[in-house]
Scaffold this motif. Sequence first.
Motif, short mmCIF file in Angstrom:
data_model
loop_
_atom_site.label_atom_id
_atom_site.label_comp_id
_atom_site.label_asym_id
_atom_site.label_seq_id
_atom_site.Cartn_x
_atom_site.Cartn_y
_atom_site.Cartn_z
N UNK A 34 46.66 33.11 52.12
CA UNK A 34 47.14 34.06 51.12
C UNK A 34 48.06 35.13 51.70
N UNK A 35 47.87 35.48 52.97
CA UNK A 35 48.55 36.65 53.51
C UNK A 35 49.54 36.38 54.64
N UNK A 36 49.57 35.19 55.19
CA UNK A 36 50.40 34.94 56.37
C UNK A 36 51.50 33.91 56.16
N UNK A 37 51.61 33.36 54.98
CA UNK A 37 52.60 32.32 54.72
C UNK A 37 53.39 32.65 53.45
N UNK A 38 54.65 32.28 53.45
CA UNK A 38 55.46 32.39 52.25
C UNK A 38 55.02 31.28 51.29
N UNK A 39 55.20 31.47 49.99
CA UNK A 39 54.84 30.41 49.04
C UNK A 39 55.49 29.08 49.42
N UNK A 40 54.69 28.02 49.48
CA UNK A 40 55.18 26.69 49.80
C UNK A 40 55.36 26.41 51.28
#
Length: 156
Positions: A104-110
């Motif tokens: 939820x907090x360390x990756x961009x969507x997709x």
Amino acid sequence: MKGKKTDLGTSNCSISRTLQIIGDWWSLLIVRDALMGSERFNEFQVSIGLAKNILASRLKKLVADKILSIEPDGKSPFIKRYVLTERGRQLSVVLVALWQWGEENCFAPGELNVRVVDEKTGQPIQPLELRTDDGRLLAPAEFRMGLRSKSVSSGD
């Protein structure tokens, strides 16, 4: 100059004592790989990319702390397997919580193309939640860490 690492093993805090055992990232990555099926020194080294001396040190500590046990490898008497103990398997909840937070907090969507899924169905697992004994969902502001109350005997 490096100072001596603080000993958290006698703290009156469960988080501190847990961090004393598994508080460095290498140990958690070793447990992650063990949960995914790694058992041999070279499997951990290839996956994590850790120097042999540091990996050996972390494995030794995880065995001493009863997170892993050493078992013989049926293929060779010179190879040992590092197998999660029940205590080690209980860390799966901690690692899933870290995974879900990171998702939820360390990756961009997709961006993230790996998920934690149910082995039988292949479906993603539900996000972990904090709940009371009666099932009520708790927000972070709705709980605290406090001293356990002393049990009251029903016969008193």
